[in-house]
Design an enzyme around this catalytic site. Structure first.
Site, PDB file in Angstrom:
ATOM      1  N   CYS A  12       0.855  -1.189   0.000  1.00  0.00           N
ATOM      2  CA  CYS A  12       0.000   0.000   0.000  1.00  0.00           C
ATOM      3  C   CYS A  12       0.893   1.242   0.000  1.00  0.00           C
ATOM      4  O   CYS A  12       2.118   1.134   0.137  1.00  0.00           O
ATOM      5  CB  CYS A  12      -0.884   0.001   1.243  1.00  0.00           C
ATOM      6  SG  CYS A  12       0.115   0.060   2.748  1.00  0.00           S
ATOM      7  N   HIS A  39       5.231  -5.858   8.756  1.00  0.00           N
ATOM      8  CA  HIS A  39       4.972  -7.231   9.206  1.00  0.00           C
ATOM      9  C   HIS A  39       5.201  -8.203   8.059  1.00  0.00           C
ATOM     10  O   HIS A  39       4.281  -8.861   7.573  1.00  0.00           O
ATOM     11  CB  HIS A  39       3.556  -7.348   9.776  1.00  0.00           C
ATOM     12  CG  HIS A  39       3.466  -6.816  11.178  1.00  0.00           C
ATOM     13  ND1 HIS A  39       2.290  -6.403  11.762  1.00  0.00           N
ATOM     14  CD2 HIS A  39       4.427  -6.649  12.108  1.00  0.00           C
ATOM     15  CE1 HIS A  39       2.538  -5.995  12.989  1.00  0.00           C
ATOM     16  NE2 HIS A  39       3.820  -6.124  13.230  1.00  0.00           N
ATOM     17  N   HIS A  72       3.032   1.983  11.819  1.00  0.00           N
ATOM     18  CA  HIS A  72       2.002   1.798  12.853  1.00  0.00           C
ATOM     19  C   HIS A  72       1.956   2.941  13.854  1.00  0.00           C
ATOM     20  O   HIS A  72       0.991   3.064  14.610  1.00  0.00           O
ATOM     21  CB  HIS A  72       2.275   0.524  13.658  1.00  0.00           C
ATOM     22  CG  HIS A  72       2.270  -0.718  12.845  1.00  0.00           C
ATOM     23  ND1 HIS A  72       3.268  -1.659  12.885  1.00  0.00           N
ATOM     24  CD2 HIS A  72       1.369  -1.175  11.952  1.00  0.00           C
ATOM     25  CE1 HIS A  72       2.987  -2.646  12.065  1.00  0.00           C
ATOM     26  NE2 HIS A  72       1.837  -2.372  11.478  1.00  0.00           N
ATOM     27  N   CYS A  94       2.230   6.115   9.140  1.00  0.00           N
ATOM     28  CA  CYS A  94       1.393   6.312   7.960  1.00  0.00           C
ATOM     29  C   CYS A  94       0.429   7.479   8.224  1.00  0.00           C
ATOM     30  O   CYS A  94      -0.172   7.554   9.303  1.00  0.00           O
ATOM     31  CB  CYS A  94       0.594   5.038   7.642  1.00  0.00           C
ATOM     32  SG  CYS A  94      -0.506   5.291   6.246  1.00  0.00           S
ATOM     33  N   HIS A 122      -2.133  -5.186  18.852  1.00  0.00           N
ATOM     34  CA  HIS A 122      -1.491  -4.701  17.631  1.00  0.00           C
ATOM     35  C   HIS A 122      -0.820  -3.346  17.893  1.00  0.00           C
ATOM     36  O   HIS A 122      -1.407  -2.455  18.534  1.00  0.00           O
ATOM     37  CB  HIS A 122      -2.524  -4.569  16.507  1.00  0.00           C
ATOM     38  CG  HIS A 122      -1.901  -4.425  15.161  1.00  0.00           C
ATOM     39  ND1 HIS A 122      -1.380  -3.231  14.708  1.00  0.00           N
ATOM     40  CD2 HIS A 122      -1.677  -5.322  14.173  1.00  0.00           C
ATOM     41  CE1 HIS A 122      -0.883  -3.400  13.496  1.00  0.00           C
ATOM     42  NE2 HIS A 122      -1.046  -4.667  13.146  1.00  0.00           N
ATOM     43  N   GLU A 124      -0.324  -0.767  16.092  1.00  0.00           N
ATOM     44  CA  GLU A 124      -1.065   0.425  15.644  1.00  0.00           C
ATOM     45  C   GLU A 124      -2.132   0.806  16.671  1.00  0.00           C
ATOM     46  O   GLU A 124      -2.320   1.981  16.989  1.00  0.00           O
ATOM     47  CB  GLU A 124      -1.726   0.160  14.283  1.00  0.00           C
ATOM     48  CG  GLU A 124      -2.498   1.379  13.785  1.00  0.00           C
ATOM     49  CD  GLU A 124      -3.478   1.056  12.673  1.00  0.00           C
ATOM     50  OE1 GLU A 124      -3.176   0.226  11.814  1.00  0.00           O
ATOM     51  OE2 GLU A 124      -4.551   1.673  12.676  1.00  0.00           O
ATOM     52  N   THR A 160      -6.798   0.904  11.238  1.00  0.00           N
ATOM     53  CA  THR A 160      -6.955   1.159   9.796  1.00  0.00           C
ATOM     54  C   THR A 160      -7.226  -0.102   8.969  1.00  0.00           C
ATOM     55  O   THR A 160      -7.752  -0.013   7.864  1.00  0.00           O
ATOM     56  CB  THR A 160      -5.695   1.847   9.227  1.00  0.00           C
ATOM     57  OG1 THR A 160      -4.557   1.034   9.551  1.00  0.00           O
ATOM     58  CG2 THR A 160      -5.508   3.238   9.782  1.00  0.00           C
ATOM     59  N   SER A 216       1.058 -10.397   9.995  1.00  0.00           N
ATOM     60  CA  SER A 216       0.431  -9.226   9.375  1.00  0.00           C
ATOM     61  C   SER A 216      -1.080  -9.288   9.563  1.00  0.00           C
ATOM     62  O   SER A 216      -1.748 -10.194   9.066  1.00  0.00           O
ATOM     63  CB  SER A 216       0.777  -9.196   7.880  1.00  0.00           C
ATOM     64  OG  SER A 216      -0.184  -8.455   7.171  1.00  0.00           O
ATOM     65  N   SER A 260       1.503  -5.393   3.237  1.00  0.00           N
ATOM     66  CA  SER A 260       2.924  -5.382   3.608  1.00  0.00           C
ATOM     67  C   SER A 260       3.709  -6.482   2.879  1.00  0.00           C
ATOM     68  O   SER A 260       4.805  -6.843   3.287  1.00  0.00           O
ATOM     69  CB  SER A 260       3.043  -5.567   5.127  1.00  0.00           C
ATOM     70  OG  SER A 260       2.284  -6.683   5.543  1.00  0.00           O
TER      71      SER A 260
END
Ligand code: F3S
Length: 280
Positions: A12, A39, A72, A94, A122, A124, A160, A216, A260
């Site tokens: 991405c 990841h 993250h 990001c 996680h 993030e 996200t 991931s 990823s």
């Protein structure tokens, strides 16, 4: 055997930006990344060989050394600590994660109890929680909501990489128990596009192969979406994991990859699948 790749698959925007910036940065010398940059163990190894070292703790780094903050993001306390230590910070959070962090902070400032819909452990989610005030909570699944003691004014953001299905189920449950509910849909477009493309492709093929790190979140979610379509789905990290017997009766095989997963890993998988198709 026909092999079809999902319309949207692989790296991405946020991951491409992080990888390119990290490779550019090592040209000037070794850099350190707090946690694996992405990841994907294979790409992290390629980065390591180029001079991007993964560290879980930066307390032993010296002033002037470079610390990468990955896509993250991290809680504000980590930035403060790194600055106090005199490290050069390369912030590769990001922008879409940054947006979720800012919404969480604003909701807290407006007096809402912040709910983050996502996976509790996680990184993030941990980074968003760090911006959301002490009473913020994480919810992974709608079933958790009835037993929770929450405030009457709730502000919601999403990890996200969440699916709309899970996010909206949780929001609906929260609607039932709150007096006021403010929701920011912070699911990233790249995530939605990859999930929709995977769902569509899974509905059209006999077997799905999902490529990406087992660690991931977004790749694992792609695999579960394909399974929800009722198709045999194999989540692999590398081409060597492919087994011919998966495709014995398959006319069409679908391939997708997490945000990823680097192109070179996907290419190796496609080559292996093509040779499996030829030798059937
Ligand atoms: Fe960013 Fe979305 Fe990728 S949040 S890291 S562009 S999946």
């Amino acid at each position: 055997m026909e092999i079809i790749v999902a319309d949207k698959a692989g790296f991405c925007f946020g991951v491409t930006r992080a990888i390119n910036t990290a490779f550019d940065a090592v040209a000037a010398g070794k850099v350190y990344c707090l946690g694996p940059l992405i990841h994907n163990p294979q790409e992290v190894e390629r980065l390591r060989q180029a001079g991007v070292e993964t560290v879980e703790d930066f307390s032993s780094l010296k002033a002037g050394e470079t610390l990468i903050i990955r896509s993250h993001g991290v809680p504000p306390s980590i930035f403060e600590k790194a600055r106090e230590q005199g490290l050069k910070i390369m912030d590769l959070t990001c922008p879409f994660v940054g947006k979720a962090q800012r919404h969480a902070e604003a909701l807290h400032d407006e007096g809402y109890q912040v709910i983050v819909v996502g996976e509790k452990k996680h990184p993030e989610v941990q980074s968003i929680i760090g911006h959301a005030g002490a009473n913020a909570v994480v919810i992974e699944a709608a079933q958790e909501v009835p037993g929770m003691k929450l405030g009457s004014r709730l502000g919601v953001v999403a990890q996200t990489t969440q699916s709309y299905g899970n996010f909206s189920e949780i929001v609906l449950k929260l609607l039932r128990i709150s007096k006021e509910l403010k929701v920011h849909n912070t699911i990233c477009n790249s995530t939605t596009e990859r999930q929709n493309a995977a769902r569509l492709l899974a509905s059209e093929v006999d077997v799905m192969v999902v490529v990406g790190g087992r660690n991931s979140a977004n790749t694992t979610r792609l695999a579960s979406i394909c399974r929800q379509e009722g198709k045999p789905t194999h989540h692999i990290e590398v081409a060597d994991e492919i087994k011919r017997e998966w495709f014995l009766d398959a006319g069409k095989v679908g391939v997708t990859a997490g945000a990823s997963t680097p192109d070179w890993v996907v290419k190796e998988v496609l080559n292996k699948l093509k040779s499996a198709a030829i030798s059937r």
